[in-house]
Design an enzyme around this catalytic site. Structure first.
Site, short mmCIF file in Angstrom:
data_model
loop_
_atom_site.label_atom_id
_atom_site.label_comp_id
_atom_site.label_asym_id
_atom_site.label_seq_id
_atom_site.Cartn_x
_atom_site.Cartn_y
_atom_site.Cartn_z
N ASP A 88 -4.28 5.56 2.17
CA ASP A 88 -2.91 5.60 1.61
C ASP A 88 -2.94 5.27 0.14
O ASP A 88 -2.22 5.85 -0.65
CB ASP A 88 -1.94 4.53 2.16
CG ASP A 88 -2.01 4.27 3.63
OD1 ASP A 88 -2.21 5.23 4.37
OD2 ASP A 88 -1.83 3.10 4.01
N HIS A 146 -3.69 1.30 4.41
CA HIS A 146 -4.92 1.97 4.83
C HIS A 146 -5.66 2.37 3.55
O HIS A 146 -5.00 2.70 2.55
CB HIS A 146 -4.66 3.27 5.57
CG HIS A 146 -3.90 3.17 6.85
ND1 HIS A 146 -2.54 3.08 6.91
CD2 HIS A 146 -4.31 3.19 8.15
CE1 HIS A 146 -2.15 3.04 8.18
NE2 HIS A 146 -3.20 3.10 8.95
C1 XUL Z 1 0.27 4.07 14.19
C2 XUL Z 1 0.29 2.74 13.57
C3 XUL Z 1 -0.64 2.55 12.42
C4 XUL Z 1 -1.27 1.20 12.37
C5 XUL Z 1 -2.32 1.04 11.31
O1 XUL Z 1 1.16 4.23 15.23
O2 XUL Z 1 1.04 1.88 13.95
O3 XUL Z 1 0.06 2.80 11.25
O4 XUL Z 1 -0.32 0.19 12.18
O5 XUL Z 1 -3.31 1.99 11.38
#
Ligand code: XUL
Ligand code: CO
Length: 439
Positions: A103, A100
């Protein structure tokens, strides 16, 4: 400086190895169904759990010991962390990673500061990708942690939040493009509601559809041709999420004329929260030509939330790989470990034990699935079970040659149905066990 001085690159040593940090099943170059294991699995490591997870829970703070991380929100710390991350990716022989925006780089005081923080860390990610050959499976934008997203992002009641989210996705997509990301993921973290009394569901869904169209248009504009993926999840953090399961996502995509632009990123623990098995979700998505990628993890049988554990169960990995193979593989997707070590597993080496074990479990699952398929052990049973559709009245129905009146005449003449055959569930479960024993 090395983050994991005591660990060398994990190697394949075969099933008899007692070395806990060796692969017993994941043999990257081994050929299965005409493709290397490496290309089947396209293993990927997530940045958020593995490099930002602290082990905190609602009852207490983080426990993780991460000597390479000074705990600050500085760009320099984020850059050092990125170097540590690539050391782990390489030592695990993982060809991909996923992140992300928030992150990898700290959020700044302003949007423009956040953008430049992300650019500064992307410089290091780019450098490390070039050095190591590790590639970006997907990028995404975190539009659920900051308090501004308390009512959702693209489905917020506040138009400014929609605008902010659009700006964030634009930037995250540009960085994903710059880093050669093969996919871009949308997980609707807070795209849902807690209480329908305060919610205009139709308006929110329309906004979400419009948001995705903007993303599709912008990808064209910048020449990003990675695959867009939606990641279904039924609840948590919201009570109801609009992308609740594969079927709900596909209905949404068709309703908003987006089906051609998106596939699905299916996550095991999300499937189980939705009351489905992972194989169900894969088979459903695959049957609609929408299988994109998987987030590999598992829940806990005794807990009803998204525990994001590493999967080590051969039934789960066999079923997952069986249905992935059935639908022709993951294409530009991969087996992405959206999983975190337990709070009590606080040492850096636990990041290795967890990934090695789960990579191995998936590799063994792949071998078992391929063995079952090689013998057509399940395929032949299914073909025989549906054989009444291959000729006679079944073939006429499937071809669309008969209607209700024809079928009434047919049944009046015949009088009763031809006796059914056994579903043989137990025999098939025993059969899967036999292949698990054998591989
Ligand atoms: C949350 C989840 C996230 C997604 C990306 O449950 O799985 O980490 O994979 O936003
Ligand atoms: Co996920």
């Amino acid at each position: 400086m090395t983050a994991f001085p005591e660990i060398s690159t994990v190697q394949y040593e075969g099933p008899d190895s007692d070395n806990p940090l060796a692969f017993r099943w994941y043999n990257p170059d081994e050929m299965i169904e005409g493709k290397t294991m490496k290309d089947h699995m396209r293993f990927s490591i997530v940045y958020w759990h593995t490099f930002r997870g602290t082990g905190s829970d609602p009852f207490g703070p983080g426990t993780a010991v991460r000597p390479w991380d000074d705990g600050s929100e500085s760009v320099e710390n984020a850059q050092n962390r990125a170097r540590a991350a690539f050391e782990l990716f390489e030592k695990l022989q993982a060809p991909f990673y996923a992140f992300h925006d928030r992150d990898v780089a700290p959020e700044g005081a302003t949007l423009s500061q956040s953008h430049s923080n992300l650019d500064a860390v992307a410089d290091v990610l780019e450098e490390e990708q070039k050095r190591s050959g590790v590639k970006l499976l997907w990028g995404t934008a975190n539009m659920f942690s900051n308090p501004r997203f308390m009512h959702g992002a693209a489905t917020s009641c506040n138009a400014d939040v929609f605008a902010y989210s659009a700006a964030q996705v634009k930037k995250a997509m540009e960085v994903t493009h710059r880093l050669g990301g093969e996919n871009y993921v949308f997980w609707g973290g807070r795209e849902g509601y807690q209480n329908l009394y305060n919610t205009d569901m139709k308006r929110e869904l329309d906004h979400l559809g419009a948001f995705f169209h903007m993303a599709v248009d912008y990808a064209k504009q910048i020449g990003f041709d990675g695959q867009f993926l939606i990641e279904p999840k039924p609840k948590e953090p919201t009570k109801h999420q609009y992308d609740s399961d594969a079927a709900a996502c596909l209905n949404f995509l068709r309703a908003y004329d987006l089906k051609d632009h998106f596939k699905l990123n299916l996550e095991t623990n999300h499937a189980t929260l939705a009351g489905h098995t992972m194989m169900h979700e894969i088979d459903y998505a695959g049957s609609q030509d929408a299988l994109g990628s998987i987030d590999a993890n598992t829940g806990d049988m005794l807990l009803g939330w998204d525990t994001d554990q590493f999967g080590t169960d051969y039934y789960l990995t066999t079923q997952t790989m069986y249905y992935i193979l059935k639908h022709g593989g993951l294409g530009s997707g991969g087996v992405n470990f959206d999983a975190k070590v337990r709070r009590e597993s606080f040492e850096p080496i636990d990041l290795f034990h967890s990934h090695v074990g789960s990579m191995d479990a998936f590799a063994k699952g792949l071998k078992i699935a391929a063995a079952i398929r090689g013998d057509r052990a399940i395929d032949d049973f299914i073909s025989a079970r549906y054989s009444s559709w291959d000729e006679g009245i079944g073939a006429k129905i499937e071809a669309g040659h008969v209607g209700l009146a024809d079928l009434e005449s047919y049944m009046l003449e015949k009088g009763e149905v031809t006796p059914n055959v056994s579903g043989r569930q137990e025999m098939l479960e025993n059969l899967v066990n036999r292949y698990i024993d054998r591989v």
